[in-house]
Design a protein around this motif. Structure first.
Motif, short mmCIF file in Angstrom:
data_model
loop_
_atom_site.label_atom_id
_atom_site.label_comp_id
_atom_site.label_asym_id
_atom_site.label_seq_id
_atom_site.Cartn_x
_atom_site.Cartn_y
_atom_site.Cartn_z
N GLU A 1 0.82 -1.21 0.00
CA GLU A 1 0.00 0.00 0.00
C GLU A 1 0.86 1.27 0.00
OE1 GLU A 1 -4.04 1.43 2.27
OE2 GLU A 1 -3.25 -0.58 2.45
N GLU A 2 2.07 1.16 0.56
CA GLU A 2 2.95 2.33 0.60
C GLU A 2 3.25 2.84 -0.80
OE1 GLU A 2 3.38 -0.25 2.50
OE2 GLU A 2 3.78 0.42 4.55
N LEU A 3 3.27 1.95 -1.79
CA LEU A 3 3.54 2.41 -3.15
C LEU A 3 2.46 3.36 -3.62
CD1 LEU A 3 4.94 -0.51 -5.30
CD2 LEU A 3 6.10 1.46 -4.33
N LEU A 4 1.22 3.00 -3.31
CA LEU A 4 0.10 3.88 -3.65
C LEU A 4 0.24 5.21 -2.93
CD1 LEU A 4 -2.78 4.42 -4.77
CD2 LEU A 4 -3.64 3.38 -2.68
N GLU A 5 0.61 5.14 -1.65
CA GLU A 5 0.72 6.37 -0.86
C GLU A 5 1.87 7.23 -1.36
OE1 GLU A 5 0.93 4.78 3.07
OE2 GLU A 5 -1.25 4.58 3.19
N ALA A 6 2.99 6.57 -1.69
CA ALA A 6 4.12 7.32 -2.22
C ALA A 6 3.72 8.01 -3.52
CB ALA A 6 5.31 6.38 -2.46
N ALA A 7 2.97 7.29 -4.35
CA ALA A 7 2.54 7.88 -5.63
C ALA A 7 1.59 9.04 -5.39
CB ALA A 7 1.87 6.80 -6.48
N LYS A 8 0.71 8.89 -4.40
CA LYS A 8 -0.22 9.98 -4.07
C LYS A 8 0.57 11.23 -3.67
CE LYS A 8 -4.36 7.88 -2.08
NZ LYS A 8 -4.97 7.60 -0.76
N ILE A 9 1.58 11.02 -2.81
CA ILE A 9 2.37 12.15 -2.34
C ILE A 9 3.19 12.74 -3.47
CG2 ILE A 9 4.34 12.71 -0.85
CD1 ILE A 9 2.96 11.08 1.30
N ASP A 10 3.64 11.88 -4.38
CA ASP A 10 4.37 12.37 -5.55
C ASP A 10 3.45 13.11 -6.51
OD1 ASP A 10 6.97 11.78 -5.01
OD2 ASP A 10 6.97 9.83 -5.98
N GLY A 11 2.16 13.05 -6.25
CA GLY A 11 1.23 13.84 -7.07
C GLY A 11 0.61 13.07 -8.22
N ALA A 12 0.67 11.73 -8.17
CA ALA A 12 0.10 10.95 -9.26
C ALA A 12 -1.41 10.83 -9.10
CB ALA A 12 0.74 9.56 -9.29
#
Lengths: 355, 307
Positions: free
Chosen positions: B196-207
């Protein structure tokens, strides 16, 4: 100049409340470390600042702007995750530049920034590698690079060092601190490791069971723990606790079990009050056994090299004295201990608050 | 682990060899039959060594019954089904796994339930829908009395729209086969294993969600996509009942149907087994090529697995 204001923030998962109204003010340039045992709500709070968890009640403002309803990408924050969360199919350079590529930054800008950040973190040689080809410490650096490259207002770290081995953790800790000073950013780090917390923080926030127990510099929190919980949690050697009562004149203590502690003439607490007395092991010194004084029989000795931890059995819960390494002790001998009044931490027995 | 179990080994090998023979012998017969003249093939027993008529038979097979056109049809249908199934299933798996919406689990279980319903089971209703997809609309307009006003206001010919049919069209051949519970389920299971962290990292990266799907999930699903492509292409290529039902025009016939029609074309005459087998070889070729071509990627994907 970025500040983070947390006002009466609450979080519930259905009927289960995990944060009970947290108030915090984090100033620009601060390295704020939220410390607490697992399950105390510290990660939840950080994730709410990041925008990964909804805010049930209260307000979070970053740089004066309330962000409750903003997406993570609109909050101008960057986050480093415990397991790094690097995109496995992207190279180091691609991982670091992903946010820039999404924002359609010019190619040249991206190249320059990646090179710059890689230089700061010393990962310039691995830019073409995939995360699986990196060691733990290198992955950690890439994860930090991914955060730095965006030049956010606030850095959020969720237990960033807990997946590293002890030696690397120490190294990365100092690097993190150096980086914070260099970037002049506001950082919030969550950890359950008190050494990490004490060494990194210029403001330490101790949390327990969804509440903030104490906020202060590491020195303040160590010297004057505000609650019994903080007293027991902070300090690499756990604090000794004794139940007792302050005498009518407020100048001496009688501990449960009969021992008495004198206040050396000074007032040590409110008169006639049930208290818990906390004493750090290193504030205690071994002395000849005396009648009516605090002491006990040697139960076991841990020789840590720089210090000997002497466990004394006082007939109740027992306590620990940190003795100099050259101390020689006979087995099962009786010893008394000396303590100075200023090293006593008094807490109200009922509320657990400092007196 | 080193074990010495000679008898077990012997039994296992006999079973395995029997299996190989059972699978390969018919293929070998087809190959042999395709290399002989018709009288040779009809001998009893049939010759077991290759003849030298293969080229002639292949040419005859291509010329008879418009096999070239049918191969193109089959290719369009298989590629359409494969691409459609993957696109549809990856999107539905994405929706079910990453979005919270009402009746999400109901949607999932409905999809899951259709795992047990192959096209053969729902073929009659599916045919009815494919024959007149918009009939329901016409009925609705009639019931509500809106048909007249709509026609006079817009000048549209509602009757023509309602009579629109998917029979004898590529859309009709492809669309009903596109929904795939199996592929959706596979992608869902794959997505669940992605931290799930990948999704969160992507969210924070603005994806945005679609960026996350394209930039993170899609590359991480490549191995699965390749494996599915192989399976689905063969599935689409080998479709029999649905194309048989929905196509009547010779120009829309797929290769598999075309071949079977040649067998039954003249019931009283002897089927020309030598050219039929040559045709069968030609028809088997594209799926084999897909398997061979993607096998390399499939293995490569497994070898540098990035998890």
């Amino acid at each position: 100049m970025a500040t983070v204001d947390i006002r009466k923030v609450e979080k519930s998962y259905g009927p289960a409340k995990v944060l009970h109204g947290v108030d915090l003010e984090i100033r620009h340039g601060e390295f704020a470390v939220i410390l607490g045992p697992s399950g105390c709500g510290k990660s939840t709070l950080l994730r709410m600042i990041a925008g990964l968890e909804e805010i049930t009640g209260g307000e979070i403002a970053i740089d004066g702007r309330v962000v409750n309803r903003l997406e993570p990408r609109e909050r101008d924050i960057a986050m480093v995750f415990q397991n790094y969360a690097l995109y496995p199919h992207m190279s180091v350079a691609e991982n670091m530049s992903y946010s820039l590529r999404i924002a359609h930054a010019p190619k040249q800008t991206i190249r320059d920034k990646v090179a710059g950040v890689a230089g700061i973190l010393g990962i310039g040689d691995f830019l073409a590698r995939k995360p699986t080809q990196l060691s733990g410490g290198q992955r950690q650096r890439v994860a930090m690079g991914r955060a730095i490259i965006r030049e956010p207002k606030v850095f959020l770290f969720d237990e960033p060092l807990s997946n590293l081995d002890a030696k690397l953790r120490h190294q990365m800790r100092t690097e993190l601190k150096r980086l914070h000073l260099r970037l002049d950013a506001t950082s919030i780090l969550v950890t359950h490791d008190q050494v990490e917390a004490m060494s990194l923080a210029n403001r330490l926030i101790v949390m327990n069971a969804g509440r903030v127990e104490q906020v202060g510099t590491p020195g303040e929190v160590y010297a004057r723990p505000a609650t019994l919980f903080v007293a027991g949690f902070i300090g690499s050697l756990p604090m000794n606790f004794f139940k007792g009562k302050v005498a009518d004149d407020g100048r001496s203590l009688s501990l449960d079990g009969g021992a008495a502690l004198a206040g050396e003439g000074a007032q040590i607490g409110p008169p006639d009050r049930e208290v818990v007395v906390g004493v750090r092991p290193d504030a205690l010194a071994l002395a000849p056994s005396t009648a009516g004084g605090l002491g006990g029989r040697v139960e076991l000795v841990e020789d840590l090299g720089s210090v000997k931890l002497v466990h004394l059995d006082d007939g109740r819960d027992g306590f620990v004295v940190a003795a100099p390494p050259d101390t020689e002790l006979g087995e099962a001998t009786e010893h008394g201990v000396k303590v100075r009044a200023k090293d006593l931490h008094l807490f109200d027995a009922a509320s657990g608050r400092r007196l | 682990m080193i074990e010495r179990t000679p008898w077990l080994d012997l039994v296992c090998h006999i079973l395995l060899i029997a299996g190989v023979v059972a699978v390969c012998l018919p293929l070998y017969y087809a190959l042999i039959a395709a290399t002989h003249t018709l009288p040779d093939v009809l001998q009893v027993p049939m010759p077991l060594t290759p003849g030298n008529e293969l080229w002639t038979n292949l040419k005859t097979a291509m010329a008879r019954g418009d096999l070239g056109r049918q191969l193109v049809n089959s290719l369009i249908v298989s590629v359409g089904v494969t691409v459609g199934k993957i696109a549809l299933s990856i999107l539905s798996a994405f929706a079910i796994t990453y979005f919270r919406f009402p009746f999400r689990m109901t949607a999932f279980w409905l999809i899951f339930a259709t795992l047990m319903l192959p096209i053969e089971v729902r073929i009659v209703p599916t045919y009815a829908v494919a024959a007149h997809p918009l009939q329901g609309l016409g009925w609705l307009l009639d019931q509500t009395g809106l048909r007249g006003p709509l026609e006079s206001l817009t000048g549209w010919n509602v009757e023509a729209v309602v009579k629109w049919s998917l029979l004898d069209s590529y859309a009709g051949l492809i669309l009903p086969l596109m929904a795939s519970a199996t592929a959706t389920f596979l992608f869902r299971q794959l997505f669940l294993t992605i931290p799930e962290e990948l999704l969160e990292a992507a969210k924070i990266d603005g994806a945005s969600p679609m960026r996350f799907l394209i930039d993170v999930l899609w590359p991480m699903s490549r191995t699965n996509v390749v494996a599915l492509t192989v399976i689905l292409f063969v599935f689409g290529w080998n479709q029999y009942l649905w194309p048989l039902l929905i196509t009547t025009e010779a120009s829309m016939t797929t290769a598999v149907i075309g071949l079977s029609k040649q067998i039954s074309a003249a019931p009283e005459a002897v089927p020309k087994w030598n050219t039929l087998m040559a045709g069968a070889l030609l028809i088997t070729l594209p799926p084999v090529m897909v398997v061979v071509a993607l096998q390399r990627w499939f293995v490569k994907g497994l070898v540098d697995s990035e998890k």
